[in-house]
Design an enzyme around this catalytic site. Structure first.
Site, mmCIF file in Angstrom:
data_model
loop_
_atom_site.group_PDB
_atom_site.id
_atom_site.type_symbol
_atom_site.label_atom_id
_atom_site.label_comp_id
_atom_site.label_asym_id
_atom_site.label_seq_id
_atom_site.Cartn_x
_atom_site.Cartn_y
_atom_site.Cartn_z
ATOM 1 N N ARG A 88 6.635 0.284 -7.319
ATOM 2 C CA ARG A 88 5.727 1.335 -6.838
ATOM 3 C C ARG A 88 6.279 2.718 -7.166
ATOM 4 O O ARG A 88 5.524 3.614 -7.557
ATOM 5 C CB ARG A 88 5.517 1.190 -5.332
ATOM 6 C CG ARG A 88 4.636 2.285 -4.753
ATOM 7 C CD ARG A 88 4.406 2.118 -3.268
ATOM 8 N NE ARG A 88 3.544 3.167 -2.764
ATOM 9 C CZ ARG A 88 3.078 3.216 -1.516
ATOM 10 N NH1 ARG A 88 3.403 2.270 -0.658
ATOM 11 N NH2 ARG A 88 2.293 4.207 -1.137
ATOM 12 N N ASN A 142 -3.421 -4.900 -3.264
ATOM 13 C CA ASN A 142 -3.998 -3.904 -4.165
ATOM 14 C C ASN A 142 -3.656 -4.186 -5.616
ATOM 15 O O ASN A 142 -2.617 -4.781 -5.897
ATOM 16 C CB ASN A 142 -3.483 -2.508 -3.781
ATOM 17 C CG ASN A 142 -4.207 -1.948 -2.573
ATOM 18 O OD1 ASN A 142 -5.416 -2.084 -2.457
ATOM 19 N ND2 ASN A 142 -3.471 -1.329 -1.673
ATOM 20 N N CYS A 172 -10.088 -4.107 2.843
ATOM 21 C CA CYS A 172 -9.401 -2.820 2.818
ATOM 22 C C CYS A 172 -9.550 -2.187 4.195
ATOM 23 O O CYS A 172 -10.521 -2.451 4.909
ATOM 24 C CB CYS A 172 -10.004 -1.921 1.743
ATOM 25 S SG CYS A 172 -9.222 -0.302 1.579
ATOM 26 N N HIS A 220 -11.373 1.722 -2.881
ATOM 27 C CA HIS A 220 -10.694 3.009 -3.055
ATOM 28 C C HIS A 220 -11.547 4.014 -3.845
ATOM 29 O O HIS A 220 -11.024 4.960 -4.408
ATOM 30 C CB HIS A 220 -9.318 2.835 -3.698
ATOM 31 C CG HIS A 220 -8.331 2.185 -2.781
ATOM 32 N ND1 HIS A 220 -7.010 2.023 -3.102
ATOM 33 C CD2 HIS A 220 -8.478 1.664 -1.537
ATOM 34 C CE1 HIS A 220 -6.382 1.420 -2.104
ATOM 35 N NE2 HIS A 220 -7.262 1.188 -1.145
ATOM 36 N N TYR A 279 -9.161 8.633 -1.052
ATOM 37 C CA TYR A 279 -8.798 8.355 -2.444
ATOM 38 C C TYR A 279 -9.625 9.187 -3.428
ATOM 39 O O TYR A 279 -9.230 9.356 -4.586
ATOM 40 C CB TYR A 279 -8.966 6.866 -2.758
ATOM 41 C CG TYR A 279 -7.900 6.007 -2.125
ATOM 42 C CD1 TYR A 279 -6.674 5.831 -2.755
ATOM 43 C CD2 TYR A 279 -8.108 5.391 -0.899
ATOM 44 C CE1 TYR A 279 -5.689 5.055 -2.183
ATOM 45 C CE2 TYR A 279 -7.122 4.616 -0.317
ATOM 46 C CZ TYR A 279 -5.916 4.445 -0.958
ATOM 47 O OH TYR A 279 -4.933 3.693 -0.377
#
Length: 421
Positions: free
Chosen positions: A90, A144, A164, A194, A244
């Site tokens: 990440r 995700n 989500c 998102h 987002y």
């Protein structure tokens, strides 16, 4: 009832455990299995999970294992919450795209594609093993990028629904502002994972009065501050975009911010270290307050509600989920995965009818859906050219020089996770 959580060693898991304990009348779990390849994390999380169940008087049994096949055998539902490559991957997703002036984020843009390429093959392998061991089990995907991962699962014929926490967060927020309970609030929630907008906020169900204009008029400053977007934008749109959407509506501003502060991945990694120390304390028997800053707020309530409905229990009749479009949004293919209100039951999720979507949002949804098509193709078949095509199609990238450079960076940083590289 037996439930299995793949990625059960996640620091998220106590949030989920707390929800299972509190909402046991909605979802009466008899056995909860936590599966994770990291035995040291699994021991800490599993120990806390047992103490949370004991404190709240939950009679269910908690089992921990690193054996996936044993863990999913006989499960009624399997929840996926894994992170391939961990926080280290990440951290890369959130940093190298910035070198090209593109947003660095783990679920959208170049970082989101990298995560999809690492994740889709692993999730499909897990799902095939679930199907061999227990073909009737539902798969609930919280991993995700949820839209792309859920589409991969559905395309492969699995019984899957994506989940989500964005919608349930808005539901709680709006309920507080209106002075009602969350169950009173029904969202007109439309988009892709998102990439969603709240176009209506209704009381009592899909036919209730739309109170969104009232909310924007009386609480627009508060809502805008939560989204880090200007109030004037919400007034002009007349809807509430998910946070987002800031990556699209204020891309360059976000890039400047990301270049001048520690990455979210580094912040989360530090939180995880602190949380694991807390979980090791044998006196701790509840989720710590720090967990609220980790992310995934209200995940447990959403997961319990969805699992209860899929398994024939007492879940809410309508829930926001990720599932096949099937004509709901006529400007998208039937097999696109959308995130909307759906009627959820033992046969799965059926999207509710959606009012005509403003071209301002429909155009962006169509663009990102095309990107997701190409991203899934790259995840399933590999190859540098497929990665380049997906990056070039993304509205946050779009320029061939950026797509070329980002392709090289993505492959270089993820080679150990890409079988074809």
């Amino acid at each position: 009832m037996k439930l299995t959580v793949v990625g059960g060693g996640s620091t998220y898991t106590p949030e989920l455990i707390d929800g299972f304990a509190r909402l046991r009348d909605t979802l009466p779990v008899e056995e909860l299995v936590l599966v994770d390849p990291a035995p040291e994390r699994l021991e800490l999380v599993g120990g806390l999970a047992g103490r949370i169940f004991a404190k709240q008087g939950h009679p269910g049994k908690i089992v921990t294992t690193s054996d996936l096949d044993a863990g999913v055998e006989g499960a009624d539902a399997v929840l996926l919450q894994l992170r391939v490559g961990g926080q280290a991957a990440r951290e890369q997703d959130e940093t190298w795209p910035l070198e090209c002036g593109c947003v660095g984020q783990e679920t959208t843009g170049a970082g989101g594609l990298a995560k999809a390429l690492r994740t889709v093959p692993v999730v499909l392998d897990i799902a095939e093993r679930v199907r061999r061991t227990n073909p009737d089990a539902w798969i609930i995907d919280f991993t995700n990028p949820v839209g792309i991962v859920t589409r991969a699962l559905l395309q492969a014929g699995h019984k899957a629904v994506g989940l989500c926490n964005v919608a349930i967060g808005f539901q709680r927020k709006f309920a507080g502002l209106l002075g009602v309970t969350p169950n009173d609030v029904h969202l007109d929630h439309v988009g892709l994972n998102h990439l969603t907008w709240e176009t209506g906020v209704r009381l009592g169900g899909p036919e209730g009065e739309n109170l969104l204009p009232k909310l924007l008029g009386e609480h627009g400053d508060d809502i805008a501050a939560d989204l880090s977007l200007p109030r004037v934008l919400l007034d002009r749109l007349g809807v509430v975009p998910s946070y987002y959407l800031r990556y699209f509506y204020a891309h360059d501003e976000v890039v400047r911010e990301l270049r001048t502060k520690p990455s979210r991945a580094s912040q989360v990694a530090e939180m995880e270290r602190e949380l694991l120390k807390m979980y090791a304390d044998p006196a701790l028997d509840e989720k710590p307050a720090l967990l609220a800053k980790r992310g995934g707020a209200y995940y447990s309530e959403a997961a319990v509600d969805l699992a209860a409905s899929l398994l024939g229990g007492g879940g809410s009749p309508y829930q926001v989920v990720n599932t096949y479009n099937k004509g709901t949004l006529p400007f998208l293919p039937d097999d696109a995965v959308i995130e909307v209100q759906a009627a959820v039951g033992a046969k799965g999720a059926t999207p509710l009818a959606v009012a005509e979507v403003d071209p301002l949002y429909a155009g962006l949804m169509a663009n990102v859906t095309a990107y997701e098509d190409l991203a899934l193709e790259a995840a399933l078949r590999g190859g540098r050219d497929r990665v380049f095509r997906a990056l070039l199609s993304h509205p946050l990238i779009g320029q061939y020089e950026y797509a070329e450079a980002l392709t090289d960076q993505l492959i270089a940083h993820n080679r150990e996770h890409l079988a074809w590289a």
